[in-house]
Design a protein around this motif. Structure first.
Motif, PDB file in Angstrom:
ATOM      1  N   GLY A 200       0.784  -1.231   0.000  1.00 49.20           N
ATOM      2  CA  GLY A 200       0.000   0.000   0.000  1.00 49.20           C
ATOM      3  C   GLY A 200       0.810   1.273   0.000  1.00 49.20           C
ATOM      4  O   GLY A 200       0.578   2.160   0.824  1.00 49.20           O
ATOM      5  N   VAL A 220      -5.205  -5.220  -5.258  1.00 48.34           N
ATOM      6  CA  VAL A 220      -4.678  -4.251  -4.307  1.00 48.34           C
ATOM      7  C   VAL A 220      -5.275  -4.563  -2.937  1.00 48.34           C
ATOM      8  O   VAL A 220      -6.482  -4.439  -2.727  1.00 48.34           O
ATOM      9  CB  VAL A 220      -5.023  -2.810  -4.727  1.00 48.34           C
ATOM     10  N   GLY A 222      -3.184  -3.604  -0.073  1.00 46.23           N
ATOM     11  CA  GLY A 222      -2.517  -2.663   0.821  1.00 46.23           C
ATOM     12  C   GLY A 222      -3.281  -1.361   0.888  1.00 46.23           C
ATOM     13  O   GLY A 222      -3.799  -0.875  -0.121  1.00 46.23           O
ATOM     14  N   ALA A 223      -3.340  -0.781   2.077  1.00 47.96           N
ATOM     15  CA  ALA A 223      -4.133   0.436   2.287  1.00 47.96           C
ATOM     16  C   ALA A 223      -3.284   1.669   2.020  1.00 47.96           C
ATOM     17  O   ALA A 223      -2.632   2.214   2.913  1.00 47.96           O
ATOM     18  CB  ALA A 223      -4.673   0.466   3.711  1.00 47.96           C
ATOM     19  N   CYS A 224      -3.282   2.105   0.770  1.00 50.84           N
ATOM     20  CA  CYS A 224      -2.556   3.315   0.381  1.00 50.84           C
ATOM     21  C   CYS A 224      -3.494   4.514   0.499  1.00 50.84           C
ATOM     22  O   CYS A 224      -4.559   4.544  -0.121  1.00 50.84           O
ATOM     23  CB  CYS A 224      -2.037   3.183  -1.053  1.00 50.84           C
TER      24      CYS A 224
END
Length: 307
Positions: A200, A220, A222-224
């Protein structure tokens, strides 16, 4: 009510903590021994049973709840993330409908590992991993490692984990990875059937698109929280599928419990340390920087020695 046996520290705890009101009891990866039952609670529940907790209080009647996507319920209260007090405590109130009894023979603290492994299972299912798939996982933290383990369990051929930390690359080998890469020195390649972002960070979506083979899948997880630009024409010409994964379903919690009980998955390698509640502040500070830890568990019964 459960007496908390163990509660894992999650990356989302580190990100959410500054925004939590004073007095919030955090902790959403937890398990405990049932010590009291509310009126109407029956079935297999009784005092002394060890329960793994799905950290959501949902309405149970909306279309999302009926479909099994309780985390998307409009009325959902997230346990340990501001909606209801969580597992960084000695006791917690949890939903009997969203808790899962641990079978005899499963170590008590494994219940705190059900939640992160459910995240990994949900991610692997979103990626539609099938027999023989080559899978690249970017990020060797708990999300990446549990996803790697489930990718292997679901029949993936080559499972490769990329992480800049040597300790996490080494740990990935115990959790399903056939190879581990250092992104600072190793080429990732460009022919993976599935590429999953579990870190992320800005720039990784474009990295995922570049590493995926034609007709492949990008997920996706991951916490971007920042803009993450990528080159759409590259994804278009490859006809890639790009999906996003968050949370889990109750059925996935049960699947993880069953996998622990049968021995299909051994979650113990993910745990790198266990601390007391009194050590929690220091652990948050340490984990906020560069860390070699896998999963850190908090054991409320673990008291520091005096003197």
């Amino acid at each position: 009510m459960v007496r908390v046996t163990a509660c894992g520290i999650c990356g989302s705890d580190l990100k959410a903590r500054p925004a939590m009101p004073h007095g919030t009891v955090m902790g959403h990866e937890f398990c405990g021994e049932v010590v009291a039952l509310g009126s109407g609670v029956g079935g297999a529940w009784r005092e002394g049973v060890q329960a793994a907790v799905l950290p959501v209080m949902s309405c149970g009647t909306c279309s999302w709840c009926r479909a099994g996507d309780v985390a998307h319920c409009p009325s959902a209260r997230l346990v340990g993330l501001g909606g209801s007090p969580g597992g960084f405590a000695e006791f917690a109130i949890v939903s009997s409908e969203h808790s899962f009894a641990l079978p005899d023979g499963v170590p008590n603290h494994y219940g705190a590992l059900v939640e992160p492994f459910a995240v990994g299972l949900h991610t692997a299912r979103i990626a539609r991993i099938a027999d023989g798939d080559s899978v690249l996982i970017i990020g060797g933290g708990p999300v990446g490692l549990t996803t790697a383990r489930w990718a292997r369990a679901l029949g993936a051929g080559d499972v490769v984990v990329s992480d800049p930390l040597a300790a996490r690359r080494e740990l990935s080998g115990f959790l399903g990875a056939a190879a581990a890469l250092d992104p600072a020195h190793d080429e990732l390649g460009q022919d993976f059937d599935v590429v999953i972002d579990c870190a992320g960070k800005p720039g990784l979506l474009d990295t995922c698109v570049a590493a995926t083979a034609t007709k492949g899948r990008v997920v996706v997880a991951g916490a971007c929280s920042e803009p993450d630009p990528y080159l759409p024409i590259r994804a278009l010409l490859k006809e890639l599928t790009i999906s996003f994964s968050v949370y889990y379903r109750p059925q996935e919690f049960q699947s993880v419990v069953d996998a622990f009980a049968s021995g299909q998955i051994d979650p113990q390698p993910l745990v790198t340390s266990t601390i007391s509640l009194e050590q929690l502040d220091a652990a948050f500070t340490s984990l906020a920087g560069s860390t070699t830890e896998g999963k850190v568990l908090v054991d409320p019964s673990n008291r520091p020695q005096s003197g």
